[in-house]
Write a protein that holds these residues in place. Structure first.
Motif, PDB file in Angstrom:
ATOM      1  N   VAL A  52       0.710  -0.750  -0.142  1.00 36.27           N
ATOM      2  CA  VAL A  52       0.182   0.303   0.379  1.00 36.27           C
ATOM      3  C   VAL A  52       0.977   1.209   0.021  1.00 36.27           C
ATOM      4  O   VAL A  52       0.645   2.173  -0.863  1.00 36.27           O
ATOM      5  N   THR A  53       2.177   1.447   0.697  1.00 34.77           N
ATOM      6  CA  THR A  53       2.698   2.578   0.329  1.00 34.77           C
ATOM      7  C   THR A  53       3.751   2.309  -0.712  1.00 34.77           C
ATOM      8  O   THR A  53       3.728   3.600  -1.016  1.00 34.77           O
ATOM      9  N   TYR A  54       4.113   1.479  -1.352  1.00 33.14           N
ATOM     10  CA  TYR A  54       4.918   1.634  -2.344  1.00 33.14           C
ATOM     11  C   TYR A  54       3.384   2.163  -3.996  1.00 33.14           C
ATOM     12  O   TYR A  54       3.900   2.989  -4.208  1.00 33.14           O
ATOM     13  N   PHE A  55       2.710   1.451  -3.603  1.00 37.66           N
ATOM     14  CA  PHE A  55       1.588   2.357  -4.561  1.00 37.66           C
ATOM     15  C   PHE A  55       0.559   3.456  -4.136  1.00 37.66           C
ATOM     16  O   PHE A  55       0.947   4.619  -4.567  1.00 37.66           O
ATOM     17  N   SER A  77       8.557  11.023  -1.198  1.00 41.34           N
ATOM     18  CA  SER A  77       8.059  11.094  -0.478  1.00 41.34           C
ATOM     19  C   SER A  77       6.905  10.428   0.585  1.00 41.34           C
ATOM     20  O   SER A  77       7.192  10.371   2.031  1.00 41.34           O
ATOM     21  N   PHE A  78       5.492  10.383   0.382  1.00 44.18           N
ATOM     22  CA  PHE A  78       5.072  10.111   0.747  1.00 44.18           C
ATOM     23  C   PHE A  78       4.404   9.620   0.784  1.00 44.18           C
ATOM     24  O   PHE A  78       4.319   8.937  -1.326  1.00 44.18           O
ATOM     25  N   PRO A  79       3.845   8.958   1.847  1.00 51.52           N
ATOM     26  CA  PRO A  79       3.872   8.164   2.975  1.00 51.52           C
ATOM     27  C   PRO A  79       5.043   8.055   3.407  1.00 51.52           C
ATOM     28  O   PRO A  79       5.450   7.051   2.316  1.00 51.52           O
ATOM     29  N   ALA A  85       6.789  -4.159  -5.116  1.00 52.95           N
ATOM     30  CA  ALA A  85       5.464  -4.642  -4.509  1.00 52.95           C
ATOM     31  C   ALA A  85       5.358  -6.005  -4.506  1.00 52.95           C
ATOM     32  O   ALA A  85       5.450  -6.954  -4.385  1.00 52.95           O
ATOM     33  N   VAL A  86       6.173  -6.319  -5.849  1.00 53.13           N
ATOM     34  CA  VAL A  86       6.411  -7.816  -6.516  1.00 53.13           C
ATOM     35  C   VAL A  86       7.366  -8.798  -5.612  1.00 53.13           C
ATOM     36  O   VAL A  86       6.716  -9.916  -5.055  1.00 53.13           O
TER      37      VAL A  86
END
Length: 288
Positions: free
Chosen positions: A67-70, A97-99, A194-195
Motif C-alpha cells: 500500500v505504501t509503495y502504491f 516522499s509521501f507517505p 511490490a512483487v
C-alpha cells in the motif's frame, strides 16, 4: 498554518542541533526501520516465538508495504531539497516522499506486537521505537513531518482494520484470500518491490498450513539454541539466494517472484519441517 509539515525550514531547524553523536544515533535508528531489518527479524519470530502471531504480523506488514509503495507512486511527492538540508548520503528515491515507509512499517510492526503481547514494557518500547525511527527520517533530511504523520496514520489505520477483520474468517480462508491477493498484485502492479513483498506473502501463506499439519516443530528452550537455529536457517537461505542470482534471466519480475516466494515457503514450512524431522520435537499447539 500547516506549512511546516512540508517545509525544508523545519528540517533545517531540527538539524541545527546535529552533532556526531546524534548523527550516529539516528543513522542507527533509521536502519531499524529498513526492510532488511524486518526481513531478518521475522524468521526469528516465526521459528522461535509464536508462528501464528508472526504469520499474521508478517502478513499485515507486507500488505502495508505494498500500500505504501502504491501511494508513493501515486502521489510522487518530492523529498526535502538535498541542496538545502543534509541527507547523510542515504539512498532514497527523490519522488517517493509521501507517505514515509519507515513510519508505516514501524507503526505496523511495533503496534501489532504491543497489541498482541499487551505488556506495559512492550507497549512502551513499541511507542518509543515508532517515535524514534520516524523522527530519524526528519533528522536525516529524507522526509518532511507531513510524510511521517501520514505514514503513522496509514500504518495505524491498516493495523486496526487488519486486527478487526482477522477473526471474521477462518485461517484457512484467509490463507486462500492472501495467496490470491499476492498473485493479483504481483501481476497487475509490477513495481519491483511490490512483487518481492507479494512473493514473500504468497510463500508464507502457502507454507504455514503445511507447517501446522506436517512439520510439528517446537522451538527448543534456551537463547543459544534459538539463535543457533536462526543463524543456520538464514545462512542456508542466503547461500541458496546467492546461487540463484547467478542464473540467466535473474533480472525479470517472474524470477524474483519465484525466488522470494520460495524464501517465504522456506521460512514458513521447509526449515521448520527440517528442524522437526531431525530434532523430533512435536509442536506445542498451546502456542497456537
Amino acid at each position: 498554518m500547516f506549512d511546516f509539515l512540508w517545509s525544508n525550514d523545519f528540517i533545517l531547524w531540527v538539524q541545527q542541533g546535529s552533532n556526531p553523536f546524534w548523527d550516529a544515533l539516528f543513522l542507527t535508528l533509521t536502519r531499524l526501520g529498513d526492510m532488511s531489518f524486518f526481513v531478518l527479524v521475522f524468521p526469528y519470530l516465526y521459528w522461535n516465538w509464536n508462528s501464528k502471531a508472526a504469520l499474521r504480523l508478517m502478513t499485515i506488514f507486507l500488505v502495508s508495504a505494498v500500500v505504501t509503495y502504491f501511494l508513493k507512486d501515486f502521489f510522487a511527492f518530492p523529498r526535502p531539497d538535498p541542496s538545502l538540508v543534509k541527507t547523510y548520503g542515504l539512498p532514497v528515491s527523490p519522488m517517493e516522499s509521501f507517505p514515509s515507509g519507515h513510519a508505516v512499517g514501524a507503526t505496523v510492526f511495533w503496534g501489532y506486537l504491543a497489541w498482541y503481547v499487551k505488556k506495559p514494557r512492550i507497549i512502551f518500547i513499541g511507542a518509543a521505537m515508532v517515535a524514534l525511527v520516524s523522527f530519524s527520517r526528519i533528522y536525516l533530511g529524507v522526509h518532511f513531518p507531513g510524510d511521517i504523520l501520514g505514514g503513522t496514520a496509514l500504518g495505524a489505520a491498516l493495523l486496526l482494520i487488519y486486527i478487526k477483520l482477522e477473526k471474521t474468517l477462518t485461517p484457512g480462508v484467509w490463507n486462500i484470500i492472501w495467496i490470491i491477493f499476492a498473485v493479483l498484485v504481483a501481476v497487475f502492479y509490477r513495481q519491483f518491490r511490490a512483487v518481492q513483498a507479494m512473493a514473500i506473502l504468497f510463500g508464507i501463506r502457502a507454507g504455514a498450513p503445511l507447517e501446522e499439519k506436517f512439520a510439528g516443530y517446537k522451538p527448543a528452550p534456551g537463547l543459544f539454541a534459538a539463535f543457533l537455529k536462526y543463524a543456520v536457517g538464514l545462512v542456508c537461505f542466503f547461500i541458496f539466494y546467492k546461487m540463484m542470482r547467478q542464473f540467466p534471466g535473474a533480472a525479470n519480475n517472474f524470477f524474483w517472484f519465484v525466488l522470494f516466494a520460495f524464501g517465504g515457503f522456506y521460512l514458513a514450512f521447509l526449515y521448520p519441517w527440517f528442524l522437526a524431522r531431525f530434532l523430533g520435537r512435536p509442536h506445542d499447539l498451546s502456542q497456537r
